[in-house]
Design a protein around this motif. Structure first.
Motif, PDB file in Angstrom:
ATOM      1  N   CYS A   1       9.805   0.383  -1.307  1.00  9.83           N
ATOM      2  CA  CYS A   1       9.146   1.628  -1.695  1.00  9.83           C
ATOM      3  C   CYS A   1       8.624   2.349  -0.454  1.00  9.83           C
ATOM      4  CB  CYS A   1       7.976   1.336  -2.636  1.00  9.83           C
ATOM      5  SG  CYS A   1       8.466   0.600  -4.218  1.00  9.83           S
TER       6      CYS A   1
ATOM      7  N   THR B 159      -4.754  -3.860   2.291  1.00  7.80           N
ATOM      8  CA  THR B 159      -5.736  -3.969   1.212  1.00  7.80           C
ATOM      9  C   THR B 159      -5.989  -5.435   0.849  1.00  7.80           C
ATOM     10  OG1 THR B 159      -3.991  -3.746  -0.457  1.00  7.80           O
ATOM     11  CG2 THR B 159      -5.118  -1.730   0.238  1.00  7.80           C
TER      12      THR B 159
ATOM     13  N   SER C  96       5.885   4.584   1.818  1.00 11.94           N
ATOM     14  CA  SER C  96       4.485   4.243   2.081  1.00 11.94           C
ATOM     15  C   SER C  96       3.510   4.820   1.061  1.00 11.94           C
ATOM     16  CB  SER C  96       4.096   4.718   3.489  1.00 11.94           C
ATOM     17  OG  SER C  96       4.272   6.126   3.606  1.00 11.94           O
ATOM     18  N   ASN C  97       3.889   5.899   0.359  1.00 11.56           N
ATOM     19  CA  ASN C  97       2.976   6.508  -0.613  1.00 11.56           C
ATOM     20  C   ASN C  97       3.213   6.013  -2.036  1.00 11.56           C
ATOM     21  OD1 ASN C  97       5.471   7.775  -0.859  1.00 11.56           O
ATOM     22  ND2 ASN C  97       4.585   9.728  -1.468  1.00 11.56           N
ATOM     23  N   LYS C  98       4.027   4.958  -2.183  1.00 15.10           N
ATOM     24  CA  LYS C  98       4.298   4.391  -3.502  1.00 15.10           C
ATOM     25  C   LYS C  98       4.139   2.880  -3.458  1.00 15.10           C
ATOM     26  CE  LYS C  98       7.563   7.971  -5.014  1.00 15.10           C
ATOM     27  NZ  LYS C  98       8.921   8.232  -5.566  1.00 15.10           N
ATOM     28  N   MET C  99       3.926   2.293  -4.637  1.00 17.39           N
ATOM     29  CA  MET C  99       3.813   0.842  -4.709  1.00 17.39           C
ATOM     30  C   MET C  99       4.831   0.296  -5.711  1.00 17.39           C
ATOM     31  SD  MET C  99       0.266   0.362  -6.844  1.00 17.39           S
ATOM     32  CE  MET C  99       0.001   1.093  -8.460  1.00 17.39           C
ATOM     33  N   GLU C 100       5.167  -0.969  -5.531  1.00 22.62           N
ATOM     34  CA  GLU C 100       6.174  -1.613  -6.375  1.00 22.62           C
ATOM     35  C   GLU C 100       5.521  -2.233  -7.606  1.00 22.62           C
ATOM     36  OE1 GLU C 100       9.015  -5.541  -6.061  1.00 22.62           O
ATOM     37  OE2 GLU C 100       8.916  -4.223  -4.306  1.00 22.62           O
TER      38      GLU C 100
ATOM     39  N   CYS D 121       1.057   5.947  -5.685  1.00 20.12           N
ATOM     40  CA  CYS D 121      -0.274   5.345  -5.629  1.00 20.12           C
ATOM     41  C   CYS D 121      -1.325   6.407  -5.946  1.00 20.12           C
ATOM     42  CB  CYS D 121      -0.541   4.774  -4.241  1.00 20.12           C
ATOM     43  SG  CYS D 121       0.645   3.517  -3.717  1.00 20.12           S
TER      44      CYS D 121
ATOM     45  N   CYS E 179       9.325   1.869  -8.061  1.00 16.17           N
ATOM     46  CA  CYS E 179       8.281   2.443  -7.217  1.00 16.17           C
ATOM     47  C   CYS E 179       7.524   3.512  -8.006  1.00 16.17           C
ATOM     48  CB  CYS E 179       8.889   3.090  -5.972  1.00 16.17           C
ATOM     49  SG  CYS E 179       9.869   1.979  -4.939  1.00 16.17           S
TER      50      CYS E 179
ATOM     51  N   CYS F 276      -2.307   2.697  -1.193  1.00 19.75           N
ATOM     52  CA  CYS F 276      -1.299   1.793  -1.743  1.00 19.75           C
ATOM     53  C   CYS F 276      -1.623   0.351  -1.367  1.00 19.75           C
ATOM     54  CB  CYS F 276       0.084   2.147  -1.203  1.00 19.75           C
ATOM     55  SG  CYS F 276       0.838   3.578  -1.985  1.00 19.75           S
ATOM     56  N   PRO F 277      -1.497  -0.580  -2.324  1.00 17.36           N
ATOM     57  CA  PRO F 277      -1.721  -1.988  -1.999  1.00 17.36           C
ATOM     58  C   PRO F 277      -0.775  -2.445  -0.892  1.00 17.36           C
ATOM     59  CG  PRO F 277      -1.596  -1.665  -4.373  1.00 17.36           C
ATOM     60  CD  PRO F 277      -1.169  -0.381  -3.744  1.00 17.36           C
ATOM     61  N   LYS F 278      -1.327  -3.155   0.067  1.00 19.79           N
ATOM     62  CA  LYS F 278      -0.515  -3.675   1.166  1.00 19.79           C
ATOM     63  C   LYS F 278      -1.068  -5.033   1.569  1.00 19.79           C
ATOM     64  CE  LYS F 278       0.834  -2.819   5.980  1.00 19.79           C
ATOM     65  NZ  LYS F 278       0.660  -1.934   7.167  1.00 19.79           N
TER      66      LYS F 278
END
Length: 249
Positions: free
Chosen positions: A127, A179, A129-133, A145, A142, A149-151
């Motif tokens: 995904c 995160t 950087s501005n989206k999360m899976e 967020c 995706c 975004c959770p990372k």
């Protein structure tokens, strides 16, 4: 002569992929009617290739192309793969498209490979950087967020930071936008004030603000040294969980 150095079958007129009769190369006509844009299978206007053909064709249909300009949908060359939604001119609304397919390279597929995720209508490796899976009905996709975004990032002594003993100026940038810390966070004097023996410079206190995005540490938080001009731990103001999966010894 074939590409393997063998003689072509007599019916191939010297152009082939192999020695057999069914291995002749099919050549596109190079002299086309003006309306054909240089791609045709004969000299007449009716012999033009379909506009989605790349290189040439054996007939006028989108299924007669030797290669596709854009995408291959089950043998037919198309401008784009069937989209997830189609417009209904009667109801003036978008409706789900039962024929929808995903873009995978130059092909249209009903399902993305298991190691890919769906981003809108395409199969992607990861995904943006501005989206999360997320996973929905066993489909990884995706979504945008709503906040950071959770990372998940490796902690000190874990995976990519296996040999590290402390957060320091050489590794602190690895925690950007994290995160969740999988493992531990350790702050030693050699990380805060520098390590001459390992040629590591003192840590810029401003860099510690990178931890403001951290919400969870699965291991422990060990602070043995801290910048003298920082009188609190406000950089961890968003930290909600310390899992303690590994205990400090």
């Amino acid at each position: 002569m074939s590409s393997t150095g063998q003689k072509c079958h007599v019916s191939c007129n010297g152009r082939c992929w192999g020695p057999k009769e069914d291995q002749c190369q099919t050549l596109t006509k190079t002299v086309c009617a003006e309306q054909c844009d240089g791609r045709c299978f004969g000299p007449w206007v009716s012999n033009c290739c379909h506009r989605e053909c790349a290189g040439g064709c054996s007939g006028p249909k989108d299924t007669d192309c030797f290669a596709c300009t854009n995408f291959n949908d089950s043998g037919a060359c198309v401008t784009q793969c069937p989209q997830p939604h189609v417009y209904n001119p009667t109801t003036f609304q978008l409706e789900s498209n039962p024929r929808a397919k995903y873009t995978y390279g130059a092909f249209c597929v009903k399902k993305c490979p298991h190691n890919f995720v769906v981003d809108h209508s395409s199969c992607v490796r990861a995904c943006p950087s501005n989206k999360m899976e997320v996973e929905n009905d066993r489909i990884k996709m995706c979504i945008a967020c709503t906040d950071i975004c959770p990372k998940a990032c490796d902690g000190i002594g874990t995976a990519s930071l296996q040999s590290a003993q402390t957060v320091d100026s050489s590794n602190i940038d690895k925690f950007t936008n994290c995160t969740k810390i999988n493992g531990n966070l350790v702050f030693l004097i050699t990380g805060i004030k520098g390590d001459v023996y390992h040629n590591i410079e003192a840590l810029d206190p401003e860099k510690l603000n990178v931890f403001r995005t951290v919400r969870e540490i699965t291991g422990f938080l060990n602070i043995q040294s801290w910048p003298e001009n920082m009188t609190d731990l406000s950089v961890f103001s968003n930290l909600a969980t310390i899992g303690g999966r590994a205990l400090y010894r």
